[in-house]
Each structure stands twice: as C-alpha cells, then as structure tokens.
Design a protein around this motif. Structure first.
Motif, PDB file in Angstrom:
ATOM      1  N   GLY A  15       9.168  11.639  43.282  1.00 33.11           N
ATOM      2  CA  GLY A  15       9.276  10.944  44.568  1.00 33.11           C
ATOM      3  C   GLY A  15       9.216  11.906  45.751  1.00 33.11           C
ATOM      4  N   GLY A  16       9.060  11.310  46.936  1.00 32.26           N
ATOM      5  CA  GLY A  16       8.885  12.104  48.155  1.00 32.26           C
ATOM      6  C   GLY A  16      10.023  13.066  48.448  1.00 32.26           C
ATOM      7  N   GLY A  17      11.252  12.651  48.143  1.00 27.06           N
ATOM      8  CA  GLY A  17      12.404  13.520  48.432  1.00 27.06           C
ATOM      9  C   GLY A  17      12.358  14.795  47.609  1.00 27.06           C
ATOM     10  N   LEU A  18      12.322  14.650  46.306  1.00 26.52           N
ATOM     11  CA  LEU A  18      12.392  15.842  45.441  1.00 26.52           C
ATOM     12  C   LEU A  18      11.079  16.622  45.451  1.00 26.52           C
ATOM     13  N   GLN A  19       9.923  15.963  45.662  1.00 27.39           N
ATOM     14  CA  GLN A  19       8.659  16.718  45.755  1.00 27.39           C
ATOM     15  C   GLN A  19       8.617  17.561  47.035  1.00 27.39           C
ATOM     16  N   THR A  20       9.246  17.052  48.107  1.00 25.03           N
ATOM     17  CA  THR A  20       9.339  17.866  49.329  1.00 25.03           C
ATOM     18  C   THR A  20      10.171  19.120  49.047  1.00 25.03           C
ATOM     19  N   CYS A  21      11.260  18.938  48.290  1.00 24.26           N
ATOM     20  CA  CYS A  21      12.107  20.096  47.930  1.00 24.26           C
ATOM     21  C   CYS A  21      11.313  21.093  47.093  1.00 24.26           C
ATOM     22  N   ARG A  22      10.561  20.568  46.131  1.00 19.64           N
ATOM     23  CA  ARG A  22       9.770  21.448  45.256  1.00 19.64           C
ATOM     24  C   ARG A  22       8.756  22.247  46.083  1.00 19.64           C
ATOM     25  N   LYS A  23       8.127  21.576  47.049  1.00 20.27           N
ATOM     26  CA  LYS A  23       7.131  22.274  47.877  1.00 20.27           C
ATOM     27  C   LYS A  23       7.810  23.352  48.727  1.00 20.27           C
ATOM     28  N   LEU A  24       8.974  23.014  49.261  1.00 20.93           N
ATOM     29  CA  LEU A  24       9.702  24.012  50.065  1.00 20.93           C
ATOM     30  C   LEU A  24      10.031  25.236  49.204  1.00 20.93           C
ATOM     31  N   LEU A  25      10.467  24.981  47.980  1.00 20.06           N
ATOM     32  CA  LEU A  25      10.787  26.108  47.082  1.00 20.06           C
ATOM     33  C   LEU A  25       9.529  26.917  46.779  1.00 20.06           C
ATOM     34  N   ASP A  26       8.432  26.203  46.437  1.00 21.00           N
ATOM     35  CA  ASP A  26       7.178  26.889  46.098  1.00 21.00           C
ATOM     36  C   ASP A  26       6.648  27.682  47.298  1.00 21.00           C
ATOM     37  N   ASP A  27       6.904  27.187  48.511  1.00 19.99           N
ATOM     38  CA  ASP A  27       6.454  27.879  49.726  1.00 19.99           C
ATOM     39  C   ASP A  27       7.409  29.004  50.133  1.00 19.99           C
ATOM     40  N   GLY A  28       8.498  29.169  49.401  1.00 23.22           N
ATOM     41  CA  GLY A  28       9.430  30.272  49.689  1.00 23.22           C
ATOM     42  C   GLY A  28      10.391  30.004  50.831  1.00 23.22           C
ATOM     43  N   ALA A  29      10.603  28.729  51.171  1.00 23.12           N
ATOM     44  CA  ALA A  29      11.422  28.401  52.354  1.00 23.12           C
ATOM     45  C   ALA A  29      12.848  28.945  52.274  1.00 23.12           C
ATOM     46  N   ILE A  30      13.411  29.049  51.075  1.00 30.15           N
ATOM     47  CA  ILE A  30      14.771  29.607  50.969  1.00 30.15           C
ATOM     48  C   ILE A  30      14.767  30.874  50.093  1.00 30.15           C
ATOM     49  N   GLY A  31      13.604  31.481  49.947  1.00 33.72           N
ATOM     50  CA  GLY A  31      13.520  32.695  49.129  1.00 33.72           C
ATOM     51  C   GLY A  31      13.605  32.363  47.648  1.00 33.72           C
ATOM     52  N   ARG A  32      14.121  33.309  46.873  1.00 30.95           N
ATOM     53  CA  ARG A  32      14.224  33.096  45.417  1.00 30.95           C
ATOM     54  C   ARG A  32      15.498  32.309  45.118  1.00 30.95           C
ATOM     55  N   PRO A  33      15.385  31.196  44.390  1.00 29.19           N
ATOM     56  CA  PRO A  33      16.607  30.435  44.073  1.00 29.19           C
ATOM     57  C   PRO A  33      17.514  31.241  43.153  1.00 29.19           C
TER      58      PRO A  33
END
Ligand SMILES: NC(=O)c1ccc[n+]([C@@H]2O[C@H](COP(=O)([O-])OP(=O)(O)OC[C@H]3O[C@@H](n4cnc5c(N)ncnc54)[C@H](O)[C@@H]3O)[C@@H](O)[C@H]2O)c1
Length: 371
Positions: free
Chosen positions: A131-149
């Motif tokens: 869904g849109g909520g968790l896919q947005t999170c996945r994209k943010l992670l893949d784009d490095g928005a919060i660095g390495r989890p």
C-alpha cells in the motif's frame, strides 16, 4: 479487459471476504476473473454469490474440480488454512492464503514443497506492505532518507477481542494470540523494509488464565487461555539491524507508535501496517520536529492486491510476486521463534530466508502494479 485474465475461486466467505470480492472485481478486474465461491456454511457462499453477479456458489469439491480456476483464495479460519491450501495444491491450483500462512511450520513447509513440485505459486496475506503508506516508507529507505537502518520498534498492544468479537474463542487457542493474529502485519512490514531476519529471542506469557466474553451473544462465557497473550522480543536482521517488538492482548492503553525505524541519519515513523495508507513521518538529524511526508504511492487499494500481483506472475512467468509464500513462511518462522525462544530460554536461529519483495514503482494508479 482485452488481455487474458486469471480465473479465481474463493473458499471461505466470512467477514473479510467482502473486501476481497470488491477489490478483486472493481480494482483488479482487468487481471482477475472471480468465477466461484464456497464455504462450509453454504448460505454464506450463496450470499456472496448473490452480491457479485457472475460468481457461482458451489461446494469446496466442485470449486477444486473446476479446471478453469487457477488461483484459490483461501479466506477460511487460521486452523483450516493448511488443510484447504494443501487440497487446492493437490487439485493443481495456485493458492493465496489469508494470514497466517498455516498454524504449524511443518504444514507450511509441506505446502511450499508440494507447490514447488507441481510448479504452482503460493502467496499470502498480508499485502498491506504494498500500500501507499508502507511503499512510501520503503522508497524513503531505498533513497537513503534516514541513512542506514540500525533499529526498529513494533508495538501492537490492546486488551484482546472478547469485548467486541461475537466468537472470540479462537484468539486464545493455539494459532491465536497477539503474535499470530496481528504479528503478520508488523513482521511482514519489517522484513519488507529491513530484509530477512537471522535470529530471534522472546519472552512470552499468559497474564490472565481465563477471559470472560463481554460481547453480545456469548456474554459471560469464560474462555480458557491456551496461548501466550503478552510477547516481548528482539529480532536481529541479516543486515545487522535489530527490532524490538511487543505484541499483547494484556494491555489496556499505551502511547507507542505502531512502527518506527531508526537510521544513521534520522528516524521514520511508519503508518499502521494493518492498512494501505496512513501518515509517514520523518525526523532527520538536526530537525527540530517530525515532518509529514506526502505518499508517493496510491493508498486507494486494499486486500486482494497480493492476489492480483500473484496472478500477474502467472500471466508473465518468471516475474516474482511480492506477497509470496516464502515471505509468509519466513514471517511464520519468526512468530514461532518468538515463542520457542521463550520456552527454551535461548536465541532461535532462523532456518529460512527470503529476498526483500520488489518495491512497487511510485506514481502508479490503483490497479496497476508494475511500470
Ligand atoms: N475479519 C477481519 O477483520 C480479518 C482481517 C484480516 C484478516 N483476516 C483473516 O481472514 C481469515 C478469515 O477471517 P474472517 O474474519 O473472515 O473469519 P470468519 O469466521 O468470518 O470466516 C471464515 C469462513 O471460513 C469458513 N470455513 C472455515 N473452515 C472452512 C473449510 N475447511 N472449508 C470451507 N470454508 C471454511 C467458515 O464457515 C467461515 O464462513 C482469517 O485467517 C483471519 O485471520 C480477518
């Protein structure tokens, strides 16, 4: 409707089936063709068929003998998931199960092996991570928005379901409890964001040995609790990230967010993983406050998305589907490991692994799952 569609039969026409029928017909009608439904309670199958023109109410046997049906969507109760899915595989059908994949790990292992041997696909809920909520999170992670989890938290705490559910007994039987009931949403979301897990430790207990039903119809009936209702655990991922999880039916109130991921350059708050939308918030190093991030993917979808994604993989062989049986199995193994670790007093190393499901491309309209 120009191209070939995949014929689908639904077994289990209870509470959750309504949204499946609606989505499979209205949003994914260009991929899926729902032709039949069945239930042990024939009146339920007839009711769904009456609401959905073109769908026939049949017996489970008739549905499985229909040579045109390629996917069985199994929406029965958890303890029937394994048996119904194995019968469908034996009849040559691909199967999409509601969560959990099965109750026992051995049954799930057998299901995947038999499907592999016959070249059939197995998939299963939850598909909320698409869904849109968790896919947005996945994209943010893949784009490095919060660095390495580096870490995550997952909290699902409530006081059980006997105050509202008309038949709440199964929540306190083996295969019930907060982990098997709600854990799939949280743990699937974590695996979809952080990758596969490596080992798990847990501490599980039963706070209230009995529960008294206060919902109507069975008010006053006492249920004996047979499964842990408060489970605390730590999950170590192959990536090195760790997650703290608390899943409980013993807590009256709390203030923790459902899911958070902490990275080397910031933190992210994820929406409720039991939904397809919700708010995504980020707070980067140095930010004074949390910021809401607009969703990059549609949230106008619902249950049935994983079925359509699996059907696309039948139409385009070799294309991996996202809500796969292997993902469900890995999550089931984590759920069992949380309990087993508590019994053994030691970490449990996981035997299974899984590739992270492919992200959904951003900006697609509802009903479209690939570029
Ligand atoms: N209700 C929800 O809000 C919800 C949400 C998400 C997921 N789920 C999951 O969906 C599944 C079904 O939940 P539900 O709430 O719809 O339950 P339900 O009890 O309302 O419906 C289940 C149906 O399956 C039928 N059934 C049971 N065993 C069968 C068998 N062997 N063959 C054929 N039919 C059989 C029952 O007669 C019943 O009609 C569960 O796995 C649950 O975890 C439910």
């Amino acid at each position: 409707m120009s191209r070939e569609r995949v014929k689908v039969g639904v077994i289990g026409c209870g509470n959750i089936s309504g949204i499946y029928f609606k989505m499979m017909r209205e949003v994914y009608g260009n991929i899926l063709d729902v032709t039949a439904c069945a239930d042990l309670d024939e009146s339920r199958a007839r009711a769904r068929a009456a609401e959905n023109p073109g769908v026939r109410a049949v017996s489970v046997r008739e549905l499985l003998e229909d040579p045109d049906i390629r996917i069985v969507v199994n929406l029965t109760v958890p303890k029937a998931h394994g048996e119904v899915a194995l019968k469908a595989v034996s009849a040559g059908k691909c199967v999409y199960n509601e969560k959990p994949l099965t109750v026992d790990l051995s049954e799930a292992r057998q299901l995947l092996a038999e499907a592999d041997a016959r070249g059939l696909l197995i998939g299963g809920a939850p598909d909320t991570f698409m869904g849109g909520g968790l896919q947005t999170c996945r994209k943010l992670l893949d784009d490095g928005a919060i660095g390495r989890p580096v870490a995550a938290t997952a909290f699902m705490m409530c006081h059980g379901h006997e105050s509202w559910h008309p038949d709440p007994e199964f929540y306190y039987e083996k295969g019930g409890g907060p982990v098997f009931d709600m854990g799939p949403y949280y743990l699937t979301a974590l695996v979809a964001m952080l990758g596969p897990a490596r080992r798990v430790c847990g501490s599980a207990g039963i706070t209230f040995p009995t529960r008294t039903i206060t919902s109507e119809k069975k008010r006053g009936k006492v249920i004996r609790v047979e499964t842990p209702t408060h489970v605390t655990g730590a999950i170590e991922f192959v990536s090195g990230a760790t997650a703290t999880v608390v899943m409980s039916f013993d807590v009256w109130a709390h203030n923790h967010p459902c899911l958070e991921i902490y990275g080397t350059e910031g933190s992210m708050q994820l929406p409720d993983p039991n939904g397809f939308g919700g708010e995504v918030r980020i707070r980067k190093a140095g930010d004074a406050e949390w910021k809401s991030v607009p969703l990059t993917h549609t949230a106008d979808i619902n249950r049935g998305t994983g079925v359509a994604d699996m059907a696309l993989s039948l139409l385009r062989p070799g294309r991996p589907h996202r809500a796969s049986g292997r993902l469900c199995f890995h999550v089931l193994e984590i759920m069992h490991a949380l309990h087993e670790s508590s019994e053994k007093g030691a970490h449990v190393r996981l035997r299974s692994s899984v590739d992270m499901p492919r992200p959904v491309p951003p900006g697609l309209p509802p009903g479209v799952l690939d570029d």
